[in-house]
Enzyme design. Sequence first.
Site, PDB file in Angstrom:
ATOM      1  N   ARG A   1       1.130  -1.066   0.021  1.00  8.69           N
ATOM      2  CA  ARG A   1       0.411  -0.024   0.123  1.00  8.69           C
ATOM      3  C   ARG A   1       0.331   1.000  -0.008  1.00  8.69           C
ATOM      4  O   ARG A   1       0.355   2.307  -0.863  1.00  8.69           O
ATOM      5  CB  ARG A   1      -0.496   0.166   1.086  1.00  8.69           C
ATOM      6  CG  ARG A   1      -1.618   0.962   0.971  1.00  8.69           C
ATOM      7  CD  ARG A   1      -2.725   1.249   2.488  1.00  8.69           C
ATOM      8  NE  ARG A   1      -3.599   1.782   2.630  1.00  8.69           N
ATOM      9  CZ  ARG A   1      -5.028   2.754   2.441  1.00  8.69           C
ATOM     10  NH1 ARG A   1      -5.201   2.009   1.645  1.00  8.69           N
ATOM     11  NH2 ARG A   1      -5.218   3.289   2.490  1.00  8.69           N
TER      12      ARG A   1
ATOM     13  N   VAL B   1      -6.154   7.149  -1.599  1.00 12.25           N
ATOM     14  CA  VAL B   1      -6.166   6.351  -1.576  1.00 12.25           C
ATOM     15  C   VAL B   1      -6.868   5.698  -0.721  1.00 12.25           C
ATOM     16  O   VAL B   1      -6.680   6.639   0.974  1.00 12.25           O
ATOM     17  CB  VAL B   1      -4.743   5.570  -1.181  1.00 12.25           C
ATOM     18  CG1 VAL B   1      -4.421   4.058  -0.678  1.00 12.25           C
ATOM     19  CG2 VAL B   1      -4.118   5.567  -1.805  1.00 12.25           C
ATOM     20  N   SER B   2      -8.029   4.983  -0.769  1.00 12.31           N
ATOM     21  CA  SER B   2      -9.270   4.690  -0.171  1.00 12.31           C
ATOM     22  C   SER B   2      -9.214   4.360   1.404  1.00 12.31           C
ATOM     23  O   SER B   2      -7.806   3.436   1.754  1.00 12.31           O
ATOM     24  CB  SER B   2     -10.135   4.669  -0.259  1.00 12.31           C
ATOM     25  OG  SER B   2     -11.228   4.945  -1.144  1.00 12.31           O
ATOM     26  N   ALA B   3     -10.146   4.405   2.592  1.00 10.85           N
ATOM     27  CA  ALA B   3      -9.652   3.662   3.614  1.00 10.85           C
ATOM     28  C   ALA B   3      -9.608   2.539   3.154  1.00 10.85           C
ATOM     29  O   ALA B   3      -9.773   1.967   2.957  1.00 10.85           O
ATOM     30  CB  ALA B   3     -10.542   4.668   4.668  1.00 10.85           C
TER      31      ALA B   3
ATOM     32  N   GLN C   1     -11.857  -0.031   1.947  1.00  5.93           N
ATOM     33  CA  GLN C   1     -11.680  -0.824   0.018  1.00  5.93           C
ATOM     34  C   GLN C   1     -11.655  -2.526   0.451  1.00  5.93           C
ATOM     35  O   GLN C   1     -11.878  -2.910  -0.163  1.00  5.93           O
ATOM     36  CB  GLN C   1      -9.763  -0.906  -0.187  1.00  5.93           C
ATOM     37  CG  GLN C   1      -9.597   0.708  -0.690  1.00  5.93           C
ATOM     38  CD  GLN C   1      -8.159   1.012  -0.559  1.00  5.93           C
ATOM     39  OE1 GLN C   1      -7.124   0.106   0.256  1.00  5.93           O
ATOM     40  NE2 GLN C   1      -8.208   1.652  -1.848  1.00  5.93           N
TER      41      GLN C   1
END
Length: 424
Positions: A56, A90-92, A96
């Site tokens: 990530r 970048v979503s939590a 996701q």
Amino acid sequence: MARETQRLERRVTHTADRSDSSDRVGQIRDALVDRLIADDMITSSAVEAAFRTVPRHAFVPAGTPLEVVYDVDQSVITKTDEHGVHLSSVSAAYIQARMIEQAGVGPGMRVLEIGSGGYNAALLAEVVGVDGQVVSVDIDAEITDRARVLLRETGYDRRVRVLQADAVHGMPGEGVFDRILVTVGAWDICPAWLDHLAPDGVIVVPLRMNGVTRTIAFRRNGDHLTSTSSEVAGFVPLQGDGARPERIFRLPDRQGQFVSLRFDVGAPDDVRQLDGVLDTERTEVWSGVTIGLSESFADLHLWLAGFLPGFCLLAADDGTELAAERRWFPFGVVRGDSFAYLAWRPTDEGSRAELGARAFGAHGKDSAAAMSEQIQAWYQRARRGPAPTFAYWPAGTSAGAVPDNVAVLKKTHGLLMISWPVAS
């Protein structure tokens, strides 16, 4: 464009230097996955493996602390406009994970991601495996260029195809997909998305309902869609022809600070009626409904959005009386020359709070009463029942008679129905 690509490649190389293989990164990533499993955000071994594998930290801006990158519920902004509005992120991690689980993505599937960034596409590539296919599309060329570079540098470029297009109009020649994940906040479900959805497919979309968003998994049910699950979440908004800007009204107080009212639909025809409203004496109406201080009541927000005409979202600048008050939530209602907002006050028990409404304006008590009546209706008809479900009826189909406990929201391309099963 070549210079931008080189800049991105240098950024990725710098990010990778933080050592994806280091013990610290591995420990932090594993701790995140362990938390997601413990919280039932990850429920399948394939999604667990993807989260333990994809780095990530390689998909966020250089210098982002690893504790932020691998936090369970923090998104990381990757692009803003000149006004500071968030355009991409970048979503939590939790949402996701939930979206992939909601969609039921599995090996060999063909998956469309609407809203690019790279990381989520890499997760999907891990889940679908070598026999699957992931197509990621975004309207913003800078974002798609960035995603291509990041996916190449992390080894996923052969497993993910990135397209630059406005997905609202569809992707000619791309055919149908087993799963569609919309990773930007949408006000409606675009017909083109349904054209790309396989007959037995699932689409997961963060859908905005009068300003309140739920990430909903829909499956086809004859001529309409019905939900299989939903999650509370927030996303950067869809851009392009499918965008639905809010209407925002800023009300000044005596100190020159502002309280903002944000309307998805149903904005007042003449906002001038609210001139000077913050100079009026505040009134309040309490509902008699109490909740525990650590108790979730997110479904009340959705209930108000569905059943309370004049519903809006509320924000208060620092320095306003409202900002100093603290015991309120960002949900309001406007009625003519007055507005009310959701509030709470402690009860004698100490561990509970009573819900109600405070209001400004000559008829503020009426606005507060309208909100309090809906708090009571939610408590009596939905509080102890199952979670709400959703159905979407595209234009040209008929939903028929609307039963009790069902809110109907008119969208551009269809009707959305929110149903609360009657509490026992």
